[in-house]
Design a protein around this motif. Structure first.
Motif, PDB file in Angstrom:
ATOM      1  N   ILE A 132     -12.070  -3.417  80.204  1.00 36.65           N
ATOM      2  CA  ILE A 132     -13.267  -2.707  79.756  1.00 36.65           C
ATOM      3  C   ILE A 132     -14.234  -2.560  80.925  1.00 36.65           C
ATOM      4  CG2 ILE A 132     -15.277  -2.837  78.211  1.00 36.65           C
ATOM      5  CD1 ILE A 132     -13.499  -4.382  76.239  1.00 36.65           C
ATOM      6  N   ASP A 133     -14.800  -1.381  81.082  1.00 33.46           N
ATOM      7  CA  ASP A 133     -15.782  -1.155  82.146  1.00 33.46           C
ATOM      8  C   ASP A 133     -17.010  -2.027  81.931  1.00 33.46           C
ATOM      9  OD1 ASP A 133     -14.198   0.718  83.404  1.00 33.46           O
ATOM     10  OD2 ASP A 133     -15.110   2.427  82.340  1.00 33.46           O
ATOM     11  N   GLY A 134     -17.532  -2.572  83.027  1.00 30.17           N
ATOM     12  CA  GLY A 134     -18.748  -3.367  82.943  1.00 30.17           C
ATOM     13  C   GLY A 134     -18.601  -4.660  83.719  1.00 30.17           C
ATOM     14  N   ASP A 135     -19.732  -5.289  83.980  1.00 29.75           N
ATOM     15  CA  ASP A 135     -19.772  -6.549  84.711  1.00 29.75           C
ATOM     16  C   ASP A 135     -20.052  -7.663  83.713  1.00 29.75           C
ATOM     17  OD1 ASP A 135     -19.585  -8.223  86.823  1.00 29.75           O
ATOM     18  OD2 ASP A 135     -21.442  -7.607  87.816  1.00 29.75           O
ATOM     19  N   PHE A 136     -19.028  -8.368  83.311  1.00 27.76           N
ATOM     20  CA  PHE A 136     -19.170  -9.416  82.300  1.00 27.76           C
ATOM     21  C   PHE A 136     -18.083 -10.458  82.512  1.00 27.76           C
ATOM     22  CE2 PHE A 136     -16.394  -6.140  80.627  1.00 27.76           C
ATOM     23  CZ  PHE A 136     -15.341  -6.845  80.047  1.00 27.76           C
ATOM     24  N   ARG A 137     -18.199 -11.566  81.799  1.00 25.88           N
ATOM     25  CA  ARG A 137     -17.216 -12.640  81.865  1.00 25.88           C
ATOM     26  C   ARG A 137     -16.685 -12.932  80.466  1.00 25.88           C
ATOM     27  NH1 ARG A 137     -17.722 -11.029  86.063  1.00 25.88           N
ATOM     28  NH2 ARG A 137     -18.242 -12.045  88.035  1.00 25.88           N
ATOM     29  N   VAL A 138     -15.493 -13.524  80.416  1.00 28.25           N
ATOM     30  CA  VAL A 138     -14.819 -13.793  79.143  1.00 28.25           C
ATOM     31  C   VAL A 138     -14.412 -15.264  79.089  1.00 28.25           C
ATOM     32  CG1 VAL A 138     -12.882 -13.209  77.625  1.00 28.25           C
ATOM     33  CG2 VAL A 138     -13.894 -11.443  79.102  1.00 28.25           C
ATOM     34  N   ARG A 139     -14.807 -15.944  78.018  1.00 28.50           N
ATOM     35  CA  ARG A 139     -14.381 -17.326  77.819  1.00 28.50           C
ATOM     36  C   ARG A 139     -13.487 -17.401  76.586  1.00 28.50           C
ATOM     37  NH1 ARG A 139     -17.433 -21.908  74.749  1.00 28.50           N
ATOM     38  NH2 ARG A 139     -16.241 -20.786  73.164  1.00 28.50           N
ATOM     39  N   VAL A 140     -12.345 -18.057  76.734  1.00 30.75           N
ATOM     40  CA  VAL A 140     -11.399 -18.220  75.632  1.00 30.75           C
ATOM     41  C   VAL A 140     -11.685 -19.527  74.908  1.00 30.75           C
ATOM     42  CG1 VAL A 140      -8.966 -18.377  74.979  1.00 30.75           C
ATOM     43  CG2 VAL A 140      -9.654 -16.957  76.921  1.00 30.75           C
ATOM     44  N   GLY A 141     -11.808 -19.451  73.574  1.00 30.40           N
ATOM     45  CA  GLY A 141     -12.082 -20.624  72.767  1.00 30.40           C
ATOM     46  C   GLY A 141     -10.839 -21.446  72.491  1.00 30.40           C
ATOM     47  N   MET A 142     -10.992 -22.424  71.625  1.00 29.40           N
ATOM     48  CA  MET A 142      -9.973 -23.441  71.394  1.00 29.40           C
ATOM     49  C   MET A 142      -8.594 -22.872  71.091  1.00 29.40           C
ATOM     50  SD  MET A 142      -9.993 -26.612  68.705  1.00 29.40           S
ATOM     51  CE  MET A 142      -9.166 -25.704  67.411  1.00 29.40           C
ATOM     52  N   ALA A 143      -7.588 -23.391  71.782  1.00 32.70           N
ATOM     53  CA  ALA A 143      -6.196 -22.990  71.582  1.00 32.70           C
ATOM     54  C   ALA A 143      -5.344 -24.243  71.574  1.00 32.70           C
ATOM     55  CB  ALA A 143      -5.741 -22.047  72.699  1.00 32.70           C
ATOM     56  N   ASN A 144      -4.709 -24.530  70.459  1.00 30.29           N
ATOM     57  CA  ASN A 144      -3.898 -25.743  70.364  1.00 30.29           C
ATOM     58  C   ASN A 144      -2.716 -25.696  71.339  1.00 30.29           C
ATOM     59  OD1 ASN A 144      -5.219 -27.383  68.390  1.00 30.29           O
ATOM     60  ND2 ASN A 144      -4.578 -25.931  66.826  1.00 30.29           N
ATOM     61  N   PRO A 145      -2.329 -26.850  71.883  1.00 24.12           N
ATOM     62  CA  PRO A 145      -1.280 -26.877  72.905  1.00 24.12           C
ATOM     63  C   PRO A 145       0.029 -26.220  72.496  1.00 24.12           C
ATOM     64  CG  PRO A 145      -2.422 -28.979  72.868  1.00 24.12           C
ATOM     65  CD  PRO A 145      -2.949 -28.190  71.704  1.00 24.12           C
ATOM     66  N   LYS A 146       0.429 -26.346  71.230  1.00 25.96           N
ATOM     67  CA  LYS A 146       1.708 -25.774  70.810  1.00 25.96           C
ATOM     68  C   LYS A 146       1.710 -24.260  70.960  1.00 25.96           C
ATOM     69  CE  LYS A 146       5.884 -26.164  69.118  1.00 25.96           C
ATOM     70  NZ  LYS A 146       6.928 -26.939  69.818  1.00 25.96           N
ATOM     71  N   GLY A 147       0.625 -23.609  70.528  1.00 25.86           N
ATOM     72  CA  GLY A 147       0.554 -22.157  70.653  1.00 25.86           C
ATOM     73  C   GLY A 147       0.506 -21.708  72.096  1.00 25.86           C
ATOM     74  N   VAL A 148      -0.238 -22.427  72.925  1.00 21.36           N
ATOM     75  CA  VAL A 148      -0.344 -22.072  74.336  1.00 21.36           C
ATOM     76  C   VAL A 148       0.983 -22.293  75.053  1.00 21.36           C
ATOM     77  CG1 VAL A 148      -1.476 -22.626  76.525  1.00 21.36           C
ATOM     78  CG2 VAL A 148      -2.816 -22.544  74.421  1.00 21.36           C
ATOM     79  N   HIS A 149       1.689 -23.350  74.672  1.00 20.46           N
ATOM     80  CA  HIS A 149       2.914 -23.707  75.380  1.00 20.46           C
ATOM     81  C   HIS A 149       3.915 -22.559  75.413  1.00 20.46           C
ATOM     82  CE1 HIS A 149       6.876 -25.715  75.955  1.00 20.46           C
ATOM     83  NE2 HIS A 149       6.190 -26.437  76.819  1.00 20.46           N
ATOM     84  N   GLY A 150       4.055 -21.833  74.308  1.00 22.74           N
ATOM     85  CA  GLY A 150       5.039 -20.757  74.250  1.00 22.74           C
ATOM     86  C   GLY A 150       4.696 -19.546  75.090  1.00 22.74           C
ATOM     87  N   ILE A 151       3.408 -19.402  75.453  1.00 22.34           N
ATOM     88  CA  ILE A 151       2.984 -18.242  76.251  1.00 22.34           C
ATOM     89  C   ILE A 151       2.312 -18.691  77.547  1.00 22.34           C
ATOM     90  CG2 ILE A 151       2.729 -16.687  74.269  1.00 22.34           C
ATOM     91  CD1 ILE A 151      -0.299 -17.262  74.351  1.00 22.34           C
ATOM     92  N   ARG A 152       2.559 -19.934  77.957  1.00 23.74           N
ATOM     93  CA  ARG A 152       1.796 -20.510  79.059  1.00 23.74           C
ATOM     94  C   ARG A 152       1.945 -19.735  80.359  1.00 23.74           C
ATOM     95  NH1 ARG A 152       6.317 -23.455  78.205  1.00 23.74           N
ATOM     96  NH2 ARG A 152       7.514 -24.291  79.969  1.00 23.74           N
ATOM     97  N   GLU A 153       3.137 -19.255  80.679  1.00 22.00           N
ATOM     98  CA  GLU A 153       3.316 -18.515  81.923  1.00 22.00           C
ATOM     99  C   GLU A 153       2.563 -17.185  81.884  1.00 22.00           C
ATOM    100  OE1 GLU A 153       4.579 -19.321  84.713  1.00 22.00           O
ATOM    101  OE2 GLU A 153       5.621 -21.210  84.245  1.00 22.00           O
ATOM    102  N   ASP A 154       2.715 -16.437  80.787  1.00 22.31           N
ATOM    103  CA  ASP A 154       2.009 -15.151  80.653  1.00 22.31           C
ATOM    104  C   ASP A 154       0.498 -15.354  80.640  1.00 22.31           C
ATOM    105  OD1 ASP A 154       4.295 -13.546  80.564  1.00 22.31           O
ATOM    106  OD2 ASP A 154       4.525 -13.796  78.405  1.00 22.31           O
ATOM    107  N   LEU A 155       0.064 -16.399  79.947  1.00 21.47           N
ATOM    108  CA  LEU A 155      -1.373 -16.639  79.830  1.00 21.47           C
ATOM    109  C   LEU A 155      -1.966 -17.039  81.174  1.00 21.47           C
ATOM    110  CD1 LEU A 155      -3.597 -16.610  77.687  1.00 21.47           C
ATOM    111  CD2 LEU A 155      -3.149 -19.033  77.289  1.00 21.47           C
ATOM    112  N   ALA A 156      -1.326 -17.964  81.868  1.00 21.38           N
ATOM    113  CA  ALA A 156      -1.830 -18.393  83.171  1.00 21.38           C
ATOM    114  C   ALA A 156      -1.844 -17.235  84.161  1.00 21.38           C
ATOM    115  CB  ALA A 156      -0.981 -19.551  83.706  1.00 21.38           C
ATOM    116  N   ARG A 157      -0.842 -16.350  84.089  1.00 17.56           N
ATOM    117  CA  ARG A 157      -0.804 -15.180  84.969  1.00 17.56           C
ATOM    118  C   ARG A 157      -1.994 -14.261  84.702  1.00 17.56           C
ATOM    119  NH1 ARG A 157       0.483 -10.484  83.567  1.00 17.56           N
ATOM    120  NH2 ARG A 157       1.632 -11.193  81.723  1.00 17.56           N
ATOM    121  N   VAL A 158      -2.321 -14.046  83.426  1.00 14.44           N
ATOM    122  CA  VAL A 158      -3.465 -13.191  83.084  1.00 14.44           C
ATOM    123  C   VAL A 158      -4.757 -13.797  83.613  1.00 14.44           C
ATOM    124  CG1 VAL A 158      -4.853 -12.348  81.153  1.00 14.44           C
ATOM    125  CG2 VAL A 158      -2.379 -12.065  81.111  1.00 14.44           C
TER     126      VAL A 158
END
Length: 416
Positions: free
Chosen positions: A201-227
């Motif tokens: 999205i155009d603009g100067d802003f920051r994004v913070r991701v809220g709580m994500a349980n380890p199990k859900g993150v684990h399955g997408i950890r490589e894609d998520l860390a890359r992003v």
């Protein structure tokens, strides 16, 4: 959801902190009651101006301890003279004010109200991306209120994010009961895709991701860390609540992850990011927790060294399976909580001490006490700039700062 009673003593700053505590508690689905005798937890925001005030604070804390199930003491006296409450045998959690909401939630997921509509609060845009979760934790009452995950489409959430940015949001907070399983109900976890699209999205802003349980993150950890690595707009910040370092206790809690999966998430982000903040939660004193389990949690804290840690003493929630179990008793929970909280303070202080002398681009998020502003750096660490008016700083501004000092849970800096 908990019933809370809050009492505030002292200055305008304390009253402002209490308002922020209450705002976070309301966002998490908790509600205020008229007196401590009706509350699941009482919160006392203290003052310590003179000796007479100190005596009054101790007297009131002892009264509250007998009138409510759990007591949390915060504010100036708690931070400067917390040992006085312990010396007087007041059975209370002594916490920094911004740790209070997570302590009240007892490790549960946040519980927003009906719907998933975004909110603009100052320069902060709050965007709930979904409602519900895929977990069935034995201690959590939240699932009774929210049910399973219900995810609006990526396109719908991107449009909501765009509207917040156009309305003036400089920080977007992506929230949900468990952001890591976003899209699961649609057949595919797509948090990383959503974040990538929001950062476009155009603009100067920051994004913070809220709580994500380890199990859900684990399955997408490589894609998520890359992003995270590819998008400067994303704060390098991950809140993944592990809750225990013991696989046995995690099983009793019905948490869906193993300790090894949490560690693998940490290692993946370490591999992709040079500077980032790991935030996690521990529940101390779960009914089946043995001393060996507690020591495993302590060892995990030492191993992964999160820069932000929420330590919560277990308390029973009505209607949950864990409420049927025989508890460990207040003394055991208190001792284990004290031991872990002391280690937590050492770990967090080490992280902020290491920042001294470094420079960072920060976003001014809100006004602080007196002539100061609260900022967030690229890893979402809190940095205070004093004498802000001398630099013309106000919420929404970006600036480069050099860290000049630190307290346990935040740093001080000056613009360069």
């Amino acid at each position: 959801m908990a019933r809370y009673h809050i009492e505030t003593y002292g200055c305008t700053s304390n009253r402002g902190e209490s308002r922020q505590i209450e705002s976070a508690l309301r966002d998490a689905g908790h509600y205020r009651v008229d007196g401590p005798e009706e509350a699941d937890v009482a919160i006392m925001n203290t003052c310590t101006v003179v000796e007479k005030t100190e005596r009054n604070m101790l007297r009131r804390a002892k009264e509250l301890e007998t009138e409510t199930a759990d007591l949390i003491v915060t504010g100036c006296m708690a931070l400067a003279q917390g040992d006085l409450f312990r010396e007087e045998s007041v059975d209370a959690q002594i916490l920094h004010w911004d740790e209070v909401p997570s302590a009240v939630t007892n490790g549960e997921c946040p519980t927003p109200g009906p719907g998933v509509e975004p909110v603009l609060d100052g320069v902060v845009g709050i965007l709930p991306i979904a409602r519900g979760c895929m977990s069935d934790c034995s201690y959590c009452i939240t699932k009774h209120a929210t049910g399973k995950i219900d995810s609006p489409s990526v396109e719908e959430n991107v449009e909501k994010a765009r509207a917040l940015v156009h309305a003036g949001a400089k920080e977007l907070r992506i929230t949900g009961q468990d952001t890591g399983v976003y899209g699961w109900d649609q057949g595919e976890r797509t948090l990383h895709e959503l974040l990538d699209r929001i950062c476009d999205i155009d603009g100067d802003f920051r994004v913070r991701v809220g709580m994500a349980n380890p199990k859900g993150v684990h399955g997408i950890r490589e894609d998520l860390a890359r992003v995270f690595a590819e998008n400067e707009k994303l704060y390098n910040f991950l809140h993944a609540p592990v809750q225990s370092g013991s696989n046995s206790v995690l099983g009793h809690m019905r948490r869906q992850h193993q300790v090894s999966e949490y560690v693998e998430v940490c290692e993946t982000f370490d591999a992709h990011l040079d500077y980032w903040t790991l935030s996690t939660d521990f529940i101390v004193g779960y009914p089946t927790e043995e001393d060996v389990d507690h020591q495993q949690s302590m060892a995990l804290l030492r191993e992964t060294r999160p820069e932000k840690i929420n330590v919560t003493r277990f308390s029973k929630r009505p209607g949950t399976d864990a409420a049927k179990l025989k508890g460990l008793g207040g003394t055991v929970k208190k001792e284990r909580s004290k031991e872990m909280s002391e280690l937590k303070m050492a770990v967090v202080a080490e992280a902020y001490e290491a920042m001294v002398g470094t420079t960072h681009e920060v976003l001014v998020v809100e006004e602080g006490t007196g002539d100061s502003v609260k900022c967030r750096d690229e890893a979402y660490r809190q940095i205070i700039v004093q004498n802000a008016s001398d630099y013309g700083l106000e919420p929404g501004d970006f600036c480069e700062v050099e860290v000049t000092g630190h307290q346990t849970v935040y740093a001080f800096a000056k613009p360069v």
